[in-house]
Write an enzyme that holds these catalytic residues in place. Sequence first.
Site, PDB file in Angstrom:
ATOM      1  N   TYR A 137       0.820  -1.207   0.000  1.00 59.10           N
ATOM      2  CA  TYR A 137       0.000   0.000   0.000  1.00 59.10           C
ATOM      3  C   TYR A 137       0.860   1.266   0.000  1.00 59.10           C
ATOM      4  O   TYR A 137       0.461   2.312   0.506  1.00 59.10           O
ATOM      5  CB  TYR A 137      -0.921   0.022   1.230  1.00 59.10           C
ATOM      6  CG  TYR A 137      -1.930  -1.112   1.295  1.00 59.10           C
ATOM      7  CD1 TYR A 137      -2.066  -2.034   0.269  1.00 59.10           C
ATOM      8  CD2 TYR A 137      -2.745  -1.261   2.406  1.00 59.10           C
ATOM      9  CE1 TYR A 137      -2.977  -3.071   0.341  1.00 59.10           C
ATOM     10  CE2 TYR A 137      -3.668  -2.294   2.487  1.00 59.10           C
ATOM     11  CZ  TYR A 137      -3.776  -3.201   1.451  1.00 59.10           C
ATOM     12  OH  TYR A 137      -4.690  -4.233   1.527  1.00 59.10           O
ATOM     13  N   LYS A 187       5.490 -14.319   1.480  1.00 63.63           N
ATOM     14  CA  LYS A 187       5.351 -15.174   0.298  1.00 63.63           C
ATOM     15  C   LYS A 187       6.717 -15.248  -0.377  1.00 63.63           C
ATOM     16  O   LYS A 187       6.879 -14.966  -1.564  1.00 63.63           O
ATOM     17  CB  LYS A 187       4.279 -14.615  -0.641  1.00 63.63           C
ATOM     18  CG  LYS A 187       3.908 -15.538  -1.799  1.00 63.63           C
ATOM     19  CD  LYS A 187       3.317 -16.849  -1.364  1.00 63.63           C
ATOM     20  CE  LYS A 187       2.929 -17.695  -2.591  1.00 63.63           C
ATOM     21  NZ  LYS A 187       2.537 -19.063  -2.219  1.00 63.63           N
ATOM     22  N   ASP A 220      -0.445 -18.217   2.080  1.00 64.54           N
ATOM     23  CA  ASP A 220      -1.498 -19.163   1.745  1.00 64.54           C
ATOM     24  C   ASP A 220      -1.583 -20.270   2.783  1.00 64.54           C
ATOM     25  O   ASP A 220      -2.676 -20.704   3.170  1.00 64.54           O
ATOM     26  CB  ASP A 220      -1.298 -19.732   0.337  1.00 64.54           C
ATOM     27  CG  ASP A 220       0.151 -20.047   0.007  1.00 64.54           C
ATOM     28  OD1 ASP A 220       1.034 -19.775   0.835  1.00 64.54           O
ATOM     29  OD2 ASP A 220       0.399 -20.559  -1.096  1.00 64.54           O
ATOM     30  N   ASP A 244      -3.775  -7.524   6.203  1.00 62.74           N
ATOM     31  CA  ASP A 244      -5.093  -6.958   5.953  1.00 62.74           C
ATOM     32  C   ASP A 244      -6.071  -8.065   5.583  1.00 62.74           C
ATOM     33  O   ASP A 244      -7.185  -8.165   6.136  1.00 62.74           O
ATOM     34  CB  ASP A 244      -4.997  -5.928   4.831  1.00 62.74           C
ATOM     35  CG  ASP A 244      -6.272  -5.112   4.661  1.00 62.74           C
ATOM     36  OD1 ASP A 244      -7.191  -5.232   5.496  1.00 62.74           O
ATOM     37  OD2 ASP A 244      -6.352  -4.347   3.678  1.00 62.74           O
ATOM     38  N   ASP A 248      -9.271 -10.133   8.091  1.00 63.22           N
ATOM     39  CA  ASP A 248     -10.688 -10.294   7.761  1.00 63.22           C
ATOM     40  C   ASP A 248     -11.102 -11.751   7.902  1.00 63.22           C
ATOM     41  O   ASP A 248     -12.222 -12.048   8.353  1.00 63.22           O
ATOM     42  CB  ASP A 248     -10.963  -9.782   6.345  1.00 63.22           C
ATOM     43  CG  ASP A 248     -11.302  -8.301   6.330  1.00 63.22           C
ATOM     44  OD1 ASP A 248     -10.931  -7.611   7.303  1.00 63.22           O
ATOM     45  OD2 ASP A 248     -11.914  -7.822   5.361  1.00 63.22           O
TER      46      ASP A 248
END
Length: 352
Positions: A137, A187, A220, A244, A248
């Site tokens: 971001y 990752k 993942d 982020d 959720d």
Amino acid sequence: MKTYRIAAIPGDGIGPEVVPEGVRALRAAADRYGFRVDVVDFPWGCGYYLEHGVMMPADGLDQLRRFDAILMGAVGDPRVPDHVSLWGLLLRIRKGFDLYVNLRPVRLLEGVPGPLASRGPEDVDMLFVRENTEGEYAGVGGRVAEGTAEEVALQTSVYTRRGTERVVRYAFDLARHRRRRLASVTKSNALQYTAVLWDEVTEAVSREYPDVEVWKVLVDAAAYHMVLNPQRFDVVVGSNLYADILTDLGAALQGSLGLAASANLDPTRRNPSLFEPVHGSAPDIAGRGIANPLATVWSVSLMLEHLGEREAAAAVFGAVAAVAREPRLRTPDLGGRATTRAVSDAVVEALR
């Protein structure tokens, strides 16, 4: 008597419904624990944008700088593109005040029906530390040949050693005071530059914390284990995007986005930190009086902890937990029929 100056930005949708209830809990805690709060409302958000063409005024950061903390509701309106609303207000505050830690507790409270069979509060108790000012971001990129068949869009992640080290170190410090386990999410099998830098910095900092067990886990795989083995997680640190998304998922594990609280922190305390529920503006239920205010109240608890009012913070969280145990006080997001005000009244009563 100690007085804290709090800037309130209710924002859009259900924000103006839940922020006043958070302020009620804040005032109840202040009355009980012997301090004062001076709350000033700011009308910024998408409504302000539709009238003025900006999400907040040019001197908005200067106006906020004189406060001890900021309580925000939610930002978003179908009439305003999401990237305009996000970059025009919330990200502007995060970056302008260098709020580089986004703290998000993921905790299944007793009495809340979670989605995982045979999993209870003892299994779902994580604390996410999200890097909050750079990474995916960072806002670096652009578009060329717009509207043509040759159009190209680039969005570049920016990981700095300084930015990574400071958030990773913050997470290690938290882990040392919890269950001494830290999961670092990247990752790095596919992203051979940014994610590898993150791994290298984590490894270097870990040598200063030999008492903390480190689990380097791909994003993942982290999503997989959060569902099947949530008890493996204690403190989790990740980049802006990964944390982020995972938080959720965490909100689902704790029963609802209506329970997901967050703190955007400047650990140096040079700037006011910002506290907000994770949920969005939820325009589909705005104005109906059924939004769950507990995420906002929980965020107030995080605010009080940051301000050094630990007893008050614990009492506010205790009120959230007590209300969550009562089936009759479940709002529709939790499968109940309680109203925003009924839940808030119960929180305030628990704080008296």
